[in-house]
Design an enzyme around this catalytic site. Structure first.
Site: not given
Lengths: 286, 286, 286, 286
Positions: A203, A229-231
């Site tokens: 994040g 997100l960001d995964a």
């Protein structure tokens, strides 16, 4: 890095005896000269992953004939596969906001032909980097994104990407979250650089988070964008040492260098077809 | 690493003009020869941190007189301070379970006098490593821990620690969570090695978590134990590269090397009074 | 990285008791607020090295008064010393040939104000990089060097450097060997980046040498130029892993990244007065 | 790291079309299950290098039948080849002098079965490490070496090595130079750890040389022993950062850690048949 024209064949399929024999028999029967070969057997998914670079001039036919002939082998082993031609550079559309360190770095690598890619255009939600991009002879498109115009803006972004026949979108510190449908449609074709060693500090403001926690190394992560997100699947990561004397500003400065390096390496692996997705993980044949 | 006998003075206090002048004037007035000096000003907490190594023989008095004389300076600046004498090795009690890689490593460093510490005893909840420890001439105490005996077992552990006049407890892959009251009482005196790059992969089986996530580097973290699991002040961290070909067993193998290295470095910094706590962070004067 | 205006005082002198006391008493007596302090005692040369950053606004006088007042302290301890003002950026003249990776990198760092320096001009023995330099608003001087014109060319180079009031010359892959008299006159003011891990692979074509030897890591070295080729005091070095699959072209590509990083770090240390020469070695207060 | 019994086939031969096809057709025709495969084409020597791990139980015959059947394939392609059986651990005879850090490290790795090797005995020119070796249940042979007894001492050393059916000799900081005839006879079977980043600082006291030169990193090199001192094929190297504050004693301490790590990695690659010599270079299939 092979400078002679070559085809790069990548594939994955359920693991069983005879995969390599079938592929290499096919290549040998057509006199194909293998200049680089990589293999991986995933014991969890029981899938086999393979990458071969073949000298184009060693084959008696072109890439279209290769495709039609190889389709039979591929079918028998239920392969997911692709083949690319080094004579056709990968087309990388770069998306940026205001931060320009990754852009500078990528433009240098493009200009010096460090690896085999083109930048058909740059898209930005701000108009500040136009001069630098256009100096390089690359078209620059300003597509502002506001809460109200978000849907239209991303439609416009995709339209530009498709107009330029982009192969891959790189979010080079592009400070916008893409809509889920774009993430799904272009799965495996959008690359992001996140300024932390994921899964730590997902994040916003990861360097501030790192500073608060008092970690002794910071990192950066290059990954495929997914709806979460960001995964997404991680392509490349690295870390660099910091210490108690480093302010957030220092950390950001160190971070820029690690971001540039990690994005450049990850993008090169991707462009050279060295990255094969394996569920939410990647096989990276360096 | 100064081999001549020296005193190590460490302190922190609210930042203001004149701290260094006061300390160095004090030392110079008694002819104190400074062999190493480190400073840090934390702009957030507005505290000043200082570490000085002074040649013992350059001073006209012993450490007790030093303490009484320096107390006046310390009081004026509201310093938290301590001074240690290199002639008195730091006493490190090692706690282990079954995993012996960190134990092997620490015993080698102790035996070869790599830095200035003693291991007065080893405590374990299993009886498997007795032979190796006792071969080194170090007492081994087996204190089993079961859910029913937990309270008593930890009382016994603390009793042994105190009987041996331990300065610091090292959890060298000791697979038990210490009771909160022990964490509080011995804050800054218990060091743990966690087998991940914190804050990623807190808690159990971090290498399995890392494998599942598909990270491209794994790490280890040496930190002070607090009541919040794996969340204490970080002393030292490092990472090592892995790739898609590495199984969990491979990751564990690479991990052992990074755990050993990180724990050894972190413990040395602590033993040499190079680590000063600053809230939930650390200042490490390497 | 302190953004408030500060003075940086650096000094070295024969080691004895009272150096720190004298300096810090001087600063405290004028209310000087120390924001960063570094010390080093060299046991071989028996010299003491010190660096202090002092908040400009905490002092009641300007830098000229500082200099005249501090001269007394300096004299007593036979100090070699200098003081710089963060309000006056360091002037770095960059010399290049055809290779542009270090130039790109330095221009980005200058443009983004990553650290406190100006590039008053770029000098090159080729005319190929003019456009990129001038786009940044920086004057570009083409000074060709041939065996016949060598003496005149270097006179011209020095004249330009002096006309722009350069503080430091950076040889950013400048493929010319400077005359001995320039090396001597500007000792400590000329920085080179050599593309090997010195003292390995001195001289020409170090990457080819590394390839031939079959090393598993390559490196780069940032050092002060002296009359002896590639043998000056080392400021910074780093290495990166290669393997048997890497051709000379791959090694050159990896090498560029490490050269950029090492030169940028070394130059920053120099510009921020973090580097003090100690015979043919350096003290680097990072 | 495959725990199921497997055969490891390694080979090199002049590069041409059809090598992989022939090997994999052979394996597939006997139902051989490939668990790991590595390839390398050397463009300079125009040789192909290949390593395959095959599940033993997937084949209908034992290793002797494998050898006789594969000999035909090997002959056609003029292969240099070998095959090893994971059920038969590699026998590593360790030679040491007084320094014990590498010995400690190797004994731990052996005891914890970190990779697949046995230590049938340890040979030393001093008698100081007997107790530690024998505690591990490993025979210790003291073979003093003096200028007068040198020839006899090395005859004795070789006799012991052969009596124990040693596969490989490891010079784990064995401070003696082996006679040329032994180096020749056992080419590729003697591994040394040199305490510098070769080719820097060959010969004696490399850490002192590194200190004098003022390098910012030190290293270690694991290599095959040849008649030319410290010039054999490099298997593995690594470096670690030092700075101006580190004395020779500090450098030696840091060096020990890097020596242990580099030797352990290099030895594992060798034991697992991951290292193929290619002239004076190595192919290392990690």
């Amino acid at each position: 890095m092979n400078t002679a024209r070559h085809y790069t064949l990548t594939l994955s399929c359920p693991d069983r005896v005879g995969i390599v024999a079938a592929v290499s028999a096919f290549l040998a029967s057509h006199n194909g000269w293998i200049v680089e070969a990589n293999h991986h057997a995933d014991n969890e998914s029981v899938r086999y992953f393979l990458r071969q670079e073949i000298l184009a001039e060693s084959l008696p036919f072109d890439i279209d004939v290769f495709k039609s002939k190889f389709a039979e082998v591929a079918k028998e082993f239920r392969m997911e596969w692709r083949i690319s031609d080094s004579a056709i550079p990968h087309r990388v559309v770069v998306l940026v906001s205001r931060e320009d360190h990754c852009l500078y770095d990528l433009l240098y690598r493009w200009k010096s032909k460090e690896f085999n890619f083109d930048i058909p255009c740059v898209i930005s939600n701000h108009d500040v980097l136009r001069g630098f991009v256009e100096w390089h002879g690359i078209p620059f498109h300003h597509v502002p994104v506001t809460p109200e115009t978000k849907v239209k803006a991303f439609e416009e972004t995709i339209r530009i990407f498709e107009d330029y026949c982009g192969d891959t979108m790189v979010l080079a510190r592009y400070m916008q979250i893409l809509p889920a449908d774009i993430c799904d449609t272009y799965l495996g074709r959008i690359i992001n650089i996140h300024h932390s060693f994921l899964p730590s500090f997902m994040g916003a403001r990861p360097y501030h988070q790192a500073f608060e926690r008092g970690v002794k190394l910071i990192g950066a992560t290059c990954h495929y964008v997914t709806t979460e997100l960001d995964a997404g699947p991680i392509i490349e990561q690295d870390t660099v040492r910091i210490d108690h004397g480093d302010s957030v500003a220092d950390i950001i400065r160190y971070g820029k260098d690690i971001e540039k390096a990690v994005l450049a390496r990850g993008l090169r692996y991707h462009v050279e077809d060295r990255v094969l997705r394996d569920g939410n993980k990647t096989v990276v044949f360096r």
